[in-house]
Write a protein that holds these residues in place. Sequence first.
Motif: not given
Length: 151
Positions: A79, A106, A109
């Motif tokens: 994140y 996440w 990313r």
Amino acid sequence: MKVTLRDEAETLAFAGRVYRAMSSNGLVFLLGNLGAGKTTFVRGWLRAAGFSGPVKSPTFTLVEEYPLGDRIVYHFDLYRLNDPEELEWMGFRDYLRPNAVCFIEWPERGAGLLPEADLEIRLEISGTWRMAEISAGTDSGVAVLARLQAE
């Protein structure tokens, strides 16, 4: 495969099912908004594997490591990653070992630098419940999914 998770106990139980269906290693992407249950899922998987210590979100540390006898689990939270290249700087490829399971929250990313996940688990909040959708990205993931569906 879609699963309704009515509470934390069902999320933990579902993670245990995934643990039992997995082989000794794997790469698992965990997708979902904040509070969707990604870290809860990892905690359930680790509990099923016999780990009894604390399991926390690696939001500020980027990665948490959990030794499990002959297997090691890495729990990543990307994140706070500003640039996918940061994965190279931290030696991400070194974590992809034959005896390792890597959970990545996440993963978007790290787009462009992460390999294909064996499993992708999308957790969505639906009222007071959660919905989990699990899909496979590799032959190993297809085998895990088949074992889950056979239960």
